[in-house]
Design a protein around this motif. Structure first.
Motif, PDB file in Angstrom:
ATOM      1  N   ALA A 283       0.691  -1.238   0.009  1.00  0.00           N
ATOM      2  CA  ALA A 283       0.048   0.107  -0.233  1.00  0.00           C
ATOM      3  C   ALA A 283       0.812   1.081  -0.057  1.00  0.00           C
ATOM      4  CB  ALA A 283      -1.126   0.008   1.133  1.00  0.00           C
ATOM      5  N   VAL A 284       0.431   2.077  -0.845  1.00  0.00           N
ATOM      6  CA  VAL A 284       1.261   3.469  -0.863  1.00  0.00           C
ATOM      7  C   VAL A 284       0.197   4.619  -0.622  1.00  0.00           C
ATOM      8  CG1 VAL A 284       2.599   4.810  -2.282  1.00  0.00           C
ATOM      9  CG2 VAL A 284       2.866   2.489  -2.432  1.00  0.00           C
ATOM     10  N   ASP A 285       0.373   5.592   0.041  1.00  0.00           N
ATOM     11  CA  ASP A 285      -0.555   6.701   0.340  1.00  0.00           C
ATOM     12  C   ASP A 285       0.476   7.950  -0.066  1.00  0.00           C
ATOM     13  OD1 ASP A 285      -2.627   5.231   1.155  1.00  0.00           O
ATOM     14  OD2 ASP A 285      -1.779   5.112   3.203  1.00  0.00           O
ATOM     15  N   TYR A 286      -0.350   8.915  -0.458  1.00  0.00           N
ATOM     16  CA  TYR A 286       0.083  10.075  -0.746  1.00  0.00           C
ATOM     17  C   TYR A 286      -0.660  11.161  -0.170  1.00  0.00           C
ATOM     18  CZ  TYR A 286       3.126   8.308  -4.664  1.00  0.00           C
ATOM     19  OH  TYR A 286       4.256   7.676  -4.978  1.00  0.00           O
ATOM     20  N   SER A 296      -8.115  21.490   3.184  1.00  0.00           N
ATOM     21  CA  SER A 296      -7.505  20.643   4.421  1.00  0.00           C
ATOM     22  C   SER A 296      -7.095  19.182   3.684  1.00  0.00           C
ATOM     23  CB  SER A 296      -8.744  20.132   5.177  1.00  0.00           C
ATOM     24  OG  SER A 296      -9.712  19.506   4.429  1.00  0.00           O
ATOM     25  N   ALA A 297      -5.878  18.899   4.396  1.00  0.00           N
ATOM     26  CA  ALA A 297      -4.960  17.927   3.870  1.00  0.00           C
ATOM     27  C   ALA A 297      -5.832  16.414   3.984  1.00  0.00           C
ATOM     28  CB  ALA A 297      -3.889  17.687   4.884  1.00  0.00           C
ATOM     29  N   GLY A 298      -5.670  15.666   2.939  1.00  0.00           N
ATOM     30  CA  GLY A 298      -6.335  14.514   2.830  1.00  0.00           C
ATOM     31  C   GLY A 298      -5.262  13.192   2.193  1.00  0.00           C
ATOM     32  N   ILE A 299      -5.712  12.178   1.975  1.00  0.00           N
ATOM     33  CA  ILE A 299      -4.765  11.049   1.851  1.00  0.00           C
ATOM     34  C   ILE A 299      -5.278  10.165   0.622  1.00  0.00           C
ATOM     35  CG2 ILE A 299      -4.054   8.632   2.510  1.00  0.00           C
ATOM     36  CD1 ILE A 299      -2.626  10.878   3.954  1.00  0.00           C
ATOM     37  N   PHE A 300      -4.650  10.124  -0.267  1.00  0.00           N
ATOM     38  CA  PHE A 300      -4.815   9.505  -1.638  1.00  0.00           C
ATOM     39  C   PHE A 300      -3.894   8.263  -1.609  1.00  0.00           C
ATOM     40  CE2 PHE A 300      -3.450   8.471  -6.068  1.00  0.00           C
ATOM     41  CZ  PHE A 300      -4.659   8.146  -6.289  1.00  0.00           C
ATOM     42  N   ARG A 301      -4.744   7.177  -1.657  1.00  0.00           N
ATOM     43  CA  ARG A 301      -4.163   5.788  -1.773  1.00  0.00           C
ATOM     44  C   ARG A 301      -3.859   5.290  -3.218  1.00  0.00           C
ATOM     45  NH1 ARG A 301      -4.812   1.016   2.664  1.00  0.00           N
ATOM     46  NH2 ARG A 301      -3.214   2.537   3.368  1.00  0.00           N
ATOM     47  N   VAL A 337       9.908   4.451  -2.482  1.00  0.00           N
ATOM     48  CA  VAL A 337       8.876   5.315  -1.927  1.00  0.00           C
ATOM     49  C   VAL A 337       8.114   4.728  -0.600  1.00  0.00           C
ATOM     50  CG1 VAL A 337       7.952   6.051  -4.121  1.00  0.00           C
ATOM     51  CG2 VAL A 337       6.845   4.047  -3.076  1.00  0.00           C
ATOM     52  N   PRO A 338       7.802   5.563   0.217  1.00  0.00           N
ATOM     53  CA  PRO A 338       7.493   4.988   1.639  1.00  0.00           C
ATOM     54  C   PRO A 338       5.959   4.340   1.254  1.00  0.00           C
ATOM     55  CG  PRO A 338       7.955   7.317   1.449  1.00  0.00           C
ATOM     56  CD  PRO A 338       7.843   7.071   0.369  1.00  0.00           C
ATOM     57  N   SER A 339       5.981   3.042   1.846  1.00  0.00           N
ATOM     58  CA  SER A 339       4.974   2.296   1.858  1.00  0.00           C
ATOM     59  C   SER A 339       4.815   1.361   2.803  1.00  0.00           C
ATOM     60  CB  SER A 339       4.909   1.389   0.282  1.00  0.00           C
ATOM     61  OG  SER A 339       6.125   0.655   0.571  1.00  0.00           O
ATOM     62  N   THR A 340       3.753   0.416   2.783  1.00  0.00           N
ATOM     63  CA  THR A 340       3.480  -0.504   3.952  1.00  0.00           C
ATOM     64  C   THR A 340       3.119  -1.868   3.256  1.00  0.00           C
ATOM     65  OG1 THR A 340       1.117  -0.077   3.695  1.00  0.00           O
ATOM     66  CG2 THR A 340       2.409   1.036   5.468  1.00  0.00           C
TER      67      THR A 340
END
Length: 533
Positions: A283-286, A296-301, A337-340
Motif C-alpha cells: 500500500a502506498v499513500d500520498y 484541508s489535507a487528505g490521503i490518496f491511496r 517510496v514510503p509504503s507498507t
C-alpha cells in the motif's frame, strides 16, 4: 478503384529547409501529396521523416530558421509565399491543426472557453461574449461533460483526454475543410485514445471534412485511415489505399515498418522456479491538499493492498491507465517510496529496510525509466553515466577496469564502445534508451523494473529495444517487471500480466489467457480499445 473525390489540397515539389550553424538541413525534399475532400489520409513514418514539418510548412508555422518552397494549393489558392494576412484567412478557418501535447498548446492563463472563442472572434468577428453560445455548442459536440461549468475551467483542471477534446473543439470552431491531427493520441491511454479517434470519425462524418492523421502507430492507421502516405528522410516512398499498404506494400521501408510491430511470445519459467521478488499487501499513500492555497489535507491511496510475485527469469507485464498505480507499485517494490506491506528479495525480508540498508542491494534491483533523455545527465559523458554505479558498488575497481566494463556494457546493448566519450544529446531516443539499459546491466542485477521504456520510441526502434531486452534476459537470467500502457508491447514481452485500476489488481494471469479470454469488464475494455496492426 479510382477515388473520384475532389482534390482540395495539392502539394507539389514541397521542400522544407532549416538554416543551422553547420549549414542548411533539408527536412522535406520535394514531395508531392494530394488531400481529397472527406478522406482520412494517414502520413506515417519514423521520427525525423518530415511528417510534421511538411504540414507545418504548408500552414506557415515553421520555426524562424525554416523556409518552405514549392507549391501547396488549397482549392486552387497558392499557400506557399502567401502574405500573412491572406494566409490567416485560411489557417484556423479552412485548414486547422491539433497537436500531440495539448497541455503545451493551451495557454495556462486563459480559460478553455476563452481559447476556443479566439479563432471564432478572429475569423467571424464579434465579441468573446457573443461567441459563448458557439463555444458551448462545440464543447457539447466534442463530449465535454457539463459544458456550462467547464467553459470557465483552466487547462490544468482537465484530464489529458479532455484537453485533447478542447483542442479538437478549437480546430472545429470555424467548420474547416481539412483537419490536421499531429500524433493526437500518442500521450493518451488506450481507452482515451480510442474515444478520441472515435470522436474524430464521428465529427468527420458529420461535417464532411478531410482528416490528415500524422502518426507512427500503424494500428491506428489500419483502423482509421482510408489512404496512407509513407515518409522517410523527407521523401514520400509510397502512397496507396490502406488495404494496399498493409496487404501489398511495395517499398522496402514500408515492409520494414509493418514488420516492426511487436511480435513473438515469452515462455513462462514455470511455477517451480524460485521467487526472486515479492510484495504482499503493498500500500502506498500520498498526502493531498493542505498546501499554501490548498484545502484541508487528505490521503490518496495510490496502491491499495497489492500482492505480486516475480520469479527468476520471469517477465511480469503491468498494464492499466494513467493513475492506476503501475509506476508507484514498481517503485514500492524497489523500496523507493514510503509504503507498507511485506517485501521479500530472494531469501531476505526487506520490509523494514531503510535507505542505508537497501543501498547494498541496489545493484541487484535496477530501474529503467520512460524518458531516457531526462534520466541521463547532460553534463556527463556516456562512459561516466554508465559507470556511475560502479563507484558506489565496486569502489575497488581501477579506472581502466571501469572503462573495460563500460566497453562490455555498450557492446551488450549494441552500441559502439567509442560512444562512451560522447554526450547524451548526440544520440537518438533509441540509442539513449540503450545507454540507460547499459547503466542498469553493468551492475549485473537480478531484477530490472522497466517503466514505459519504449513509449517514447518509434515502432521500429521499439522492436529493436524489445529484442535487446529479450536477449539480455536470456544471457543473464534477468527477471523483469515491464510497466506499459502499450498492450502490443506487453503481449510480446511478458509471460504473466497484471491489470491495475485505481491502485488495485483487477485481473492477472498468463499472458495468453489475459489477451485471449479476459474475465473482467475493465480488462475487456482495455483489450477492445487497443489497436494492433
Amino acid at each position: 478503384m479510382t477515388d473520384s473525390r475532389e482534390t482540395i489540397l495539392a502539394v507539389r515539389s514541397l521542400k522544407v529547409t532549416f538554416t543551422t550553424p553547420d549549414g542548411d538541413v533539408q527536412a522535406v525534399k520535394g514531395i508531392d501529396l494530394d488531400i481529397k475532400a472527406g478522406e482520412t489520409l494517414a502520413v506515417v513514418g519514423e521520427s525525423g521523416s518530415g511528417k510534421s514539418q511538411t504540414m507545418m510548412g504548408i500552414m506557415g508555422l515553421l520555426a524562424g530558421n525554416g523556409r518552405v518552397t514549392g507549391s501547396a494549393k488549397y482549392r486552387g489558392q497558392e499557400l506557399v509565399g502567401l502574405p500573412l494576412k491572406a494566409l490567416n484567412k485560411v489557417r484556423g478557418a479552412k485548414i486547422t491543426m491539433i497537436f500531440q501535447e495539448p497541455m503545451t498548446s493551451l495557454d495556462p492563463l486563459y480559460t478553455i472557453g476563452r481559447q476556443i472563442a479566439e479563432p471564432i472572434v478572429h475569423h467571424r468577428g464579434g465579441t468573446f461574449k457573443q461567441a459563448r453560445a458557439r463555444v458551448l455548442e462545440l464543447l457539447e459536440l466534442v463530449g465535454i461533460p457539463d459544458p456550462a461549468r467547464r467553459i470557465d475551467s483552466y487547462p490544468h483542471e482537465m484530464s489529458g483526454g479532455q484537453r485533447q477534446r478542447v483542442m479538437i473543439a478549437m480546430a472545429l470552431a470555424n467548420d474547416p475543410d481539412i483537419l490536421i491531427a499531429d500524433e493526437p493520441t500518442t500521450a493518451l491511454d488506450v481507452t482515451i485514445q480510442a474515444q478520441i479517434l472515435d470522436l474524430l470519425n464521428k465529427l468527420q462524418a458529420k461535417f464532411g471534412m478531410a482528416v490528415v492523421l500524422i502518426t507512427h502507430d500503424l494500428g491506428i492507421v489500419r483502423h482509421f485511415a482510408s489512404r496512407v502516405a509513407v515518409m522517410r528522410r523527407g521523401e514520400v516512398v509510397e502512397t496507396g489505399t490502406t488495404a494496399d499498404i498493409f496487404e501489398r506494400p511495395q517499398a522496402d521501408y514500408t515492409k520494414m515498418l509493418l514488420a516492426a510491430e511487436p511480435h513473438g511470445r515469452k515462455l513462462s519459467p514455470g511455477d517451480k522456479v524460485p521467487i526472486i521478488l515479492e510484495g504482499r499487501n503493498v500500500a502506498v499513500d500520498y498526502a493531498t491538499g493542505g498546501g499554501l492555497f490548498g484545502s484541508s489535507a487528505g490521503i490518496f491511496r495510490a496502491v491499495d493492498g497489492v500482492n505480486i510475485r516475480l520469479r527468476e527469469g520471469q517477465t511480469i507485464g503491468i498494464v492499466g491507465e494513467s493513475g492506476s498505480g503501475k509506476s508507484t507499485l514498481g517503485r514500492a517494490l524497489l523500496r523507493l517510496v514510503p509504503s507498507t506491506g511485506r517485501y521479500q528479495f530472494g531469501a531476505t525480508n526487506i520490509s523494514d529496510f531503510g535507505r542505508s540498508a537497501m543501498r547494498p542491494l541496489r545493484r541487484q534491483l535496477q530501474l529503467v525509466f520512460q524518458d531516457p533523455y531526462g534520466s541521463l545527465s547532460p553534463r556527463q559523458t556516456v562512459g561516466e553515466i554508465i559507470t556511475e554505479g560502479l563507484y558506489v558498488h565496486e569502489p575497488q575497481l581501477s579506472r581502466a577496469e571501469r572503462d573495460k566494463r563500460a566497453i562490455e556494457a555498450l557492446k551488450e546493448v549494441r552500441l559502439d564502445p567509442a560512444a562512451r566519450n560522447r554526450y547524451p544529446h548526440e544520440f537518438s531516443g533509441g540509442q539513449r534508451q540503450r545507454i540507460a539499459i547499459a547503466r542498469a546491466i553493468i551492475l549485473k542485477p537480478k531484477v530490472v523494473i522497466l517503466d514505459e521504456p519504449t513509449s517514447a520510441l518509434d515502432r521500429s526502434v521499439q522492436g529493436q529495444v524489445i529484442d535487446l531486452l529479450r536477449d539480455l534476459q536470456t544471457a543473464h537470467g534477468l527477471s523483469y517487471i515491464f510497466i506499459s500502457h502499450d498492450l502490443s508491447v506487453i503481449k510480446a514481452m511478458s509471460d504473466y500480466v497484471v491489470v491495475m485500476k485505481n491502485g488495485k489488481i483487477v485481473e492477472e494471469g498468463e499472458t495468453d489467457a489475459i489477451f485471449d479470454a479476459p474475465r473482467e469488464s475493465y480488462t475487456q475494455t482495455l483489450m477492445s480499445a487497443a489497436f494492433t496492426a
